[in-house]
Design an enzyme around this catalytic site. Structure first.
Site, PDB file in Angstrom:
ATOM      1  N   SER A 115       0.857  -1.176   0.000  1.00  0.00           N
ATOM      2  CA  SER A 115       0.000   0.000   0.000  1.00  0.00           C
ATOM      3  C   SER A 115       0.895   1.228   0.000  1.00  0.00           C
ATOM      4  CB  SER A 115      -0.872  -0.002   1.263  1.00  0.00           C
ATOM      5  OG  SER A 115      -1.483   1.252   1.500  1.00  0.00           O
ATOM      6  N   TYR A 128      -2.442  -1.274  10.516  1.00  0.00           N
ATOM      7  CA  TYR A 128      -2.310  -1.392   9.065  1.00  0.00           C
ATOM      8  C   TYR A 128      -0.957  -0.865   8.590  1.00  0.00           C
ATOM      9  CZ  TYR A 128      -3.901  -1.278   4.177  1.00  0.00           C
ATOM     10  OH  TYR A 128      -4.033  -1.477   2.826  1.00  0.00           O
TER      11      TYR A 128
END
Length: 233
Positions: A115, A128
C-alpha cells in the site's frame, strides 16, 4: 481482480478466502472467461494451514487485508494482533510454504500487495501501517534470498482502491474525524493524492501481472507505486 487477470493469462489460480460464496462466484466468473480458479476456503489466521496451502505454488500473490481506524490509545490490542497476523505473519508463512517448490524449479514470483501505507503513515491506522511497513521489509528480504534461485519478490503499492475495505474505511474515518462521509474521500482519503479518484481493482491486477511476466525478470526487491502522486510530495 488479480485472480481473474492471472487466470485470463493462463494460470491455474488457487484463490484463498474465508468467504465460500464469494470464492464460488469468482470461480464461476473465471470459467466464463475460459480461466481456472480453484477455491480454497481458509482463514489465514490458521498459519499452519496457510503455509500448507502455498505448497507447489509458482506465483504467490499476498493480498489479504483488513482495516480498523482508531487512535492508538483506543485501538483494541486483539485487533492489532489479528491485523499483524493476517497481513504480515501469514504472508511470511505463505512465502515459506511456496519457496521450496520455486527454488526446486529455479523460478518463482512473489507479489505482495502492499500500500502507499507501506511507504507513508497516516494517523489512526497503527496496525495497518505497521503491517504494511513490515511487509515491505519481508518482500525485500525474500528478493535477496531468492535471487540466486530465479525467484523475484516485489510489492505493489496502490493508494485507495475501490474495494469493500475502503468503503468501510470511509465510515470509520468519518467517525474518527467527526465529519460527514461525503467529505472523507476528498478531504481525508485523497488529500495527498494529485489524482482525485480511487484506483480500480483491475489497475492493480495489471501491475501484478506485469511483475509475474518475463519482462519483469530484472525487477526485484522494489515497490511498484500506484498512488496517484501521493509520494511525489
Amino acid at each position: 481482480a488479480c485472480a481473474l487477470r492471472l487466470a485470463a493469462a493462463g494460470a491455474k489460480v488457487r484463490a484463498v478466502d474465508r468467504d465460500a460464496e464469494g470464492l464460488e462466484a469468482l470461480a464461476a466468473t473465471a470459467a466464463d472467461i475460459g480461466g481456472a480458479v480453484e477455491p480454497l476456503v481458509l482463514d489465514l489466521t490458521d498459519l499452519d494451514a496457510a503455509e500448507a496451502a502455498a505448497a507447489g505454488t509458482d506465483v504467490l500473490v499476498n493480498n489479504a487485508g483488513l482495516q480498523l481506524v482508531r487512535p492508538i490509545e483506543e485501538f483494541p490490542p486483539d485487533v492489532f494482533h489479528t491485523v499483524l497476523t493476517v497481513m504480515l505473519e501469514a504472508p511470511f508463512r505463505l512465502i515459506r510454504g511456496a519457496l521450496p517448490h520455486m527454488y526446486g524449479q529455479g523460478w518463482g514470483r512473489v507479489v505482495n500487495i502492499s500500500s502507499v501505507h507501506g511507504l507513508r503513515a497516516s494517523a489512526y491506522k497503527s496496525a495497518y501501517v505497521a503491517a504494511k511497513h513490515g511487509l515491505e521489509g519481508l518482500s525485500k528480504t525474500t528478493a535477496l534470498e531468492g535471487a540466486s534461485h530465479g525467484v523475484t519478490s516485489n510489492c505493489v503499492n496502490p493508494g485507495y482502491v475501490r474495494t469493500a475495505l475502503v468503503e468501510k474505511q470511509i465510515a470509520d474515518q468519518a467517525l474518527a474525524h467527526g465529519i460527514p462521509e461525503e467529505r472523507v474521500v476528498a478531504e481525508v482519503l485523497l488529500q495527498d493524492s494529485a489524482l482525485k479518484r480511487l484506483i480500480e481493482p483491475e489497475e492493480v491486477a495489471q501491475a501484478v501481472a506485469y511483475l509475474c511476466g518475463p519482462q519483469a525478470s530484472f525487477v526485484t526487491g522494489t515497490s511498484l507505486v500506484l498512488d496517484g502522486g501521493w509520494t511525489a510530495h
